[in-house]
Design an enzyme around this catalytic site. Sequence first.
Site, PDB file in Angstrom:
ATOM      1  N   MET A   1       0.796  -1.218   0.000  1.00 36.30           N
ATOM      2  CA  MET A   1       0.000   0.000   0.000  1.00 36.30           C
ATOM      3  C   MET A   1       0.838   1.282   0.000  1.00 36.30           C
ATOM      4  SD  MET A   1      -0.811  -1.060   3.736  1.00 36.30           S
ATOM      5  CE  MET A   1      -0.202  -2.588   3.079  1.00 36.30           C
ATOM      6  N   PRO A   2       1.688   1.427  -0.976  1.00 38.65           N
ATOM      7  CA  PRO A   2       2.510   2.630  -1.067  1.00 38.65           C
ATOM      8  C   PRO A   2       1.667   3.897  -1.214  1.00 38.65           C
ATOM      9  CG  PRO A   2       3.204   0.972  -2.649  1.00 38.65           C
ATOM     10  CD  PRO A   2       1.914   0.520  -2.073  1.00 38.65           C
ATOM     11  N   TYR A   3       2.302   4.991  -0.799  1.00 41.80           N
ATOM     12  CA  TYR A   3       1.682   6.314  -0.970  1.00 41.80           C
ATOM     13  C   TYR A   3       2.668   7.153  -1.760  1.00 41.80           C
ATOM     14  CZ  TYR A   3       0.364  11.094   0.179  1.00 41.80           C
ATOM     15  OH  TYR A   3       0.046  12.426   0.098  1.00 41.80           O
TER      16      TYR A   3
ATOM     17  N   ILE B   1      -1.770   4.286  -3.449  1.00 39.20           N
ATOM     18  CA  ILE B   1      -2.386   5.619  -3.616  1.00 39.20           C
ATOM     19  C   ILE B   1      -1.374   6.551  -4.284  1.00 39.20           C
ATOM     20  CG2 ILE B   1      -3.123   7.697  -2.372  1.00 39.20           C
ATOM     21  CD1 ILE B   1      -4.593   6.042  -0.401  1.00 39.20           C
TER      22      ILE B   1
END
EC number: 5.3.2.-
Lengths: 69, 69, 69, 69, 69, 69
Positions: D1-3, D43
């Site tokens: 779930m990188p941002y 995201i």
Amino acid sequence: MPYVNIKVTQENGGLTKEQKSELIEGATKLLQDKLNKNPETTIVIVEEVDMDNWGIGAEQVSDRRKEGK
Amino acid sequence: MPYVNIKVTQENGGLTKEQKSELIEGATKLLQDKLNKNPETTIVIVEEVDMDNWGIGAEQVSDRRKEGK
Amino acid sequence: MPYVNIKVTQENGGLTKEQKSELIEGATKLLQDKLNKNPETTIVIVEEVDMDNWGIGAEQVSDRRKEGK
Amino acid sequence: MPYVNIKVTQENGGLTKEQKSELIEGATKLLQDKLNKNPETTIVIVEEVDMDNWGIGAEQVSDRRKEGK
Amino acid sequence: MPYVNIKVTQENGGLTKEQKSELIEGATKLLQDKLNKNPETTIVIVEEVDMDNWGIGAEQVSDRRKEGK
Amino acid sequence: MPYVNIKVTQENGGLTKEQKSELIEGATKLLQDKLNKNPETTIVIVEEVDMDNWGIGAEQVSDRRKEGK
């Protein structure tokens, strides 16, 4: 003096003043209750991001909404 | 190549071009003077935030201003 | 109640306490002088980033330093 | 779930929807290819910043553009 | 898919795992309750900042704590 | 002079120098290819966040990994 930054997509005309107030109150209360932080020096910033500018699943949220996602 | 991000509330119609320039110059000079950083690769970004979107003391700044805070 | 975030690469063992203090004082004074902001609610956060984690010119700063850049 | 947060100056009327989509796709693919991250929880937020609000070399980008920089 | 970033000073050895969990739960619940956001795509990041690196009132928090502030 | 910030969880001992380099190169190339941005003034910062400090689905990633999520 915590700093809280909340980013959400801007949808249905954007958040109302009341909704922003609820996020600010809620985030401040969370830090007061859990970490005993002083509300008077707790900064909360709410940022609304255009759905074209927010991607998830390699898609713009604007397109995902058209697909009912 | 420092990165400086300055967030302030948007008040009285917002910052003038000149005020933004002064913040950019001042922040760049600070990093040059104190840490000998090269202005040519120092990025300064000024962000103005709507007073409804900025909370302190669990209140929106817009409301605090009406109360003379 | 401005919020200032300063990111610099961590070099030569990192910033001293004194250097961090100078950045905090300088940034706070800048906002007081130019925008008449209250120092008591001005937050300044200094972040040091490992040179392997900071890229410019598509290169890690750690490598650029080895090349004398 | 990188941002992933991408900030660019707003120039020539700003990015098209298509350009934003390409940045979102490209950033998501980069994290999938290099780190095997799941696109569905990656995201990407694209932020465009007014040229008056972005400084480099102690100058506002708006002024630098007038000087052909 | 909101993104929440919480920055606090690192004090008394830093937050426990449990305290971080409470902040994550609380922030996620706030966005679910107030804006009906899906917890499964709500990202919360908690950042602890060294007291030497956090300034308020033009002072480092580390010094303010020595002065009982 | 784009600014790209990539946040990922720190897993399996963290990213290697090579992986960080690939993210920096890839993000810089993306902005060059799509928006014709100059690599020499494109900043990319990679941040790794402890799994206890990153929440999704109201859970810490550290716990989700124990549950095989």
